[in-house]
Design an enzyme around this catalytic site. Structure first.
Site, PDB file in Angstrom:
ATOM      1  N   HIS A   1      36.975  45.075  47.951  1.00 25.73           N
ATOM      2  CA  HIS A   1      36.981  43.998  48.951  1.00 25.73           C
ATOM      3  C   HIS A   1      37.242  44.572  50.343  1.00 25.73           C
ATOM      4  CE1 HIS A   1      37.074  40.463  46.239  1.00 25.73           C
ATOM      5  NE2 HIS A   1      37.657  41.296  45.399  1.00 25.73           N
TER       6      HIS A   1
ATOM      7  N   CYS B   1      32.490  42.518  45.638  1.00 21.85           N
ATOM      8  CA  CYS B   1      33.046  42.427  44.286  1.00 21.85           C
ATOM      9  C   CYS B   1      32.077  41.683  43.358  1.00 21.85           C
ATOM     10  CB  CYS B   1      34.423  41.772  44.340  1.00 21.85           C
ATOM     11  SG  CYS B   1      35.420  42.188  42.901  1.00 21.85           S
TER      12      CYS B   1
ATOM     13  N   GLU C   1      36.869  43.250  53.113  1.00 18.48           N
ATOM     14  CA  GLU C   1      37.344  42.232  54.072  1.00 18.48           C
ATOM     15  C   GLU C   1      38.839  42.311  54.326  1.00 18.48           C
ATOM     16  OE1 GLU C   1      36.105  41.626  51.043  1.00 18.48           O
ATOM     17  OE2 GLU C   1      37.090  39.949  50.028  1.00 18.48           O
TER      18      GLU C   1
HETATM   19  N1  GLN Z   1      34.942  38.249  38.228  1.00 10.58           N
HETATM   20  C1  GLN Z   1      34.657  39.594  38.586  1.00 10.58           C
HETATM   21  C2  GLN Z   1      35.591  40.572  37.894  1.00 10.58           C
HETATM   22  O1  GLN Z   1      36.646  40.191  37.442  1.00 10.58           O
HETATM   23  C3  GLN Z   1      34.718  39.775  40.090  1.00 10.58           C
HETATM   24  C4  GLN Z   1      36.087  39.597  40.660  1.00 10.58           C
HETATM   25  C5  GLN Z   1      36.094  39.388  42.149  1.00 10.58           C
HETATM   26  O2  GLN Z   1      35.071  39.080  42.748  1.00 10.58           O
HETATM   27  N2  GLN Z   1      37.247  39.523  42.768  1.00 10.58           N
HETATM   28  O3  GLN Z   1      35.307  41.735  37.820  1.00 10.58           O
END
Ligand code: GLN
Length: 533
Positions: A508, A382, A510
């Site tokens: 994600h 992400c 994970e």
């Molecule tokens: N801050 C980034 C966004 O909002 C990444 C978010 C995250 O890593 N969950 O896109």
């Protein structure tokens, strides 16, 4: 008919009730029963999505886009069951619903009160999950510690629920701590006795006692606990500290915990199928090698903040007969190449996990640059992918002023920008792009080969995305955009196929790793890392 098992905790918090609930879920699943776990959290936040990971650890995201307590991650990993928004209930969400109904006039004329309105709403969350999943067993864990003011409505609701369900249909398990006093060389049972008596004062007599302890409980102490807490002797279960959380189901099985519960719930006994899990635990306990993986993030003081990432790394280690040691790096320390070298030269892989806000970003970019230039296996998650794109744009694609609009609204090249659908969103609770979305992987790419298929579905939690205006320039410079949303509008995976493992995803991965079924992207990372020792 669904049978209900309530799990409360006493004496201290952080007893590992979540692991116990997940482990019991595993033992019932191993007997072929369907199981769902629910977590009831007494705080007033509607969900943990707005809480700092420092406060509350990771926010676990489900397929249906709920932002939930990290215990749901344990439930999913142990029971191999995908959960959803019904599985996490907070006081905030309960009150919100009751107040909405009150404003609509649903209670017209009545004084709206904790009993019966709040407790009815809590009970309806139990019944709602039963209706949706129709499981053989529903395991409901109440967050907090017995005696807390804020969990009282939940305790009262389960008292009512138990008596309405009738004998043999619902039981409760109370988890406590047996402290060891080195001076007298004894495990003390008194705090557990007191905790049970508090629970009884709320009208709940536990049927099972699970005692967390650092050492074996002598028979005499078990008998004492049984006598004072009014539970059968075989219902006093010892839960000792273990090296791996995945050993807990086997330790509970050895004490016949699931069979004792099945008898109490008048369900015919079944033999568990735990061979696969036993093999897994064997592998966990006897690693042939150890690899060191750096996680460069912001919340490194609290490992719970990245618990699914840590578990996913371990899972990929198990399949390689390798123990994974985590080296926590506060990315703010990665100030330059020299420091990155000092911090990263003893690890075999680097993970840059998700996160929010500008703090520590430049350090993450430095760490990723180091990984890219030194062919150190890298996985970006992400925010980690967004950083990988910024780093490549700045240092390879000639876009020196590249940044994310999240960190600099006036960036010269906003290679990461707010998603179109997010531009008019106001408020922070539950407003991100959340949950499972499909992604199409480029045929023959590293990611596609790792997954072994082209169409995948993964969970998301973000507001920003790669700005499509820059994709051509960045990919002409060599970064491969190997995963896109089905409409081709949203970059989901980037990679550098010439390196041993350099892959980053907007989603994600994970959240979908399982101890006995590591996630392909984590497996790819660890497979590459293992080759370096
Ligand atoms: N801050 C980034 C966004 O909002 C990444 C978010 C995250 O890593 N969950 O896109």
């Amino acid at each position: 008919m669904t049978k209900y098992i309530f799990i409360t905790g006493g004496v201290v918090s952080s007893l590992g009730k979540g692991i116990i609930a997940a482990s019991l879920g595993k033992l019932l699943r191993a007997r072929g029963f369907s199981v769902i776990n629910q977590k009831f959290d007494p705080y007033i936040n509607v969900d943990p999505g707005t809480m700092s990971p420092f406060q509350h650890g990771e926010v676990f995201v489900t397929d249906d886009g709920a932002e939930t307590d990290l215990d749901l991650g344990h439930y999913e990993r142990f029971t191999d069951t995908n959960l959803g928004k019904f599985n996490n209930v907070t006081s905030g969400s309960v009150y919100q619903r009751v107040i909405e109904k009150e404003r609509k006039g649903d209670y017209l004329g009545a004084t709206v009160q904790v009993i019966p309105h709040i407790t009815n709403e809590i009970k309806s969350r139990i019944a709602g999950a039963t209706k949706q999943f129709n499981p053989d067993f529903q395991l409901i864990e109440i967050g907090g510690t017995i005696g807390d003011i804020e969990s009282l409505p939940f305790i009262e609701a389960i008292r009512q629920f138990k008596s309405e369900a009738g004998i043999g249909n619902a039981i409760s398990i109370h988890c406590t701590l047996l402290p060891y006093l080195p001076t007298s060389g004894e495990l003390k049972t008194k705090p557990s006795q007191h905790s049970v008596s508090v629970l009884r004062s709320y009208g709940i007599q536990p049927e099972i006692l699970v005692c967390r302890t650092t050492r074996a409980i002598p028979k005499t102490e078990k008998e004492k606990l049984a006598l004072f807490c009014s539970v059968p002797k075989d219902a006093v279960i010892e839960c000792r500290d273990m090296k791996s959380i995945y050993e807990v189901p086997l330790a509970l099985e050895e004490q016949n915990m699931a069979d004792v519960i099945l008898k109490m719930l008048q369900v015919p006994l079944k033999k568990p199928e735990l061979k696969g899990w036993e093999r897994l635990v064997e592998r966990i306990k006897n690693p042939k090698k150890t690899i060191k993986v750096a996680i460069a993030g912001k919340y490194t003081k609290l490992s719970d903040a990245y618990i699914s990432v840590v578990e996913a790394l371990k899972h990929a280690g198990y399949s390689n007969e390798a123990a994974v040691e985590i080296k926590w790096i506060n990315s703010e320390e990665c100030i330059d190449e020299k420091r990155c070298k000092e911090l990263l030269s003893d690890v075999q892989a680097l993970v840059v996990p998700g996160g929010f806000g500008v703090r520590g970003i430049e350090g993450k970019l430095n760490a990723i640059k180091y990984a890219r230039e030194h062919n150190l296996p890298f996985l970006g998650l992400c925010l980690g992918m967004q950083c990988a794109v910024i780093e490549y744009a700045r240092n390879v694609a000639g876009l020196k002023g590249a940044n994310s609009a999240e960190f600099d609204e006036n960036a010269q090249y906003p290679v990461i920008d707010l998603m179109l659908e997010q531009k008019n969103v106001k408020g922070y609770g539950g407003t991100m792009r959340l949950g499972a979305y499909d992604c199409i992987l480029k045929k023959g790419s590293v990611a596609q080969k790792a997954y072994g298929k082209e169409k995948i579905s993964e969970r998301h939690r973000h507001r920003y995305e790669v700005n499509n205006e820059y994709i051509k320039q960045i990919s002409d410079a060599g970064l491969v955009f190997s995963g896109m949303s089905p409409d081709g509008m949203l970059a989901e995976v980037v990679e550098l196929p010439k390196l041993d493992w350099f892959v980053a995803s907007q989603f994600h991965p994970e959240f979908k790793s399982r101890p006995d079924r590591p996630h392909p992207l984590f497996k790819g990372l660890i497979d590459a890392a293992v080759k370096r020792i």
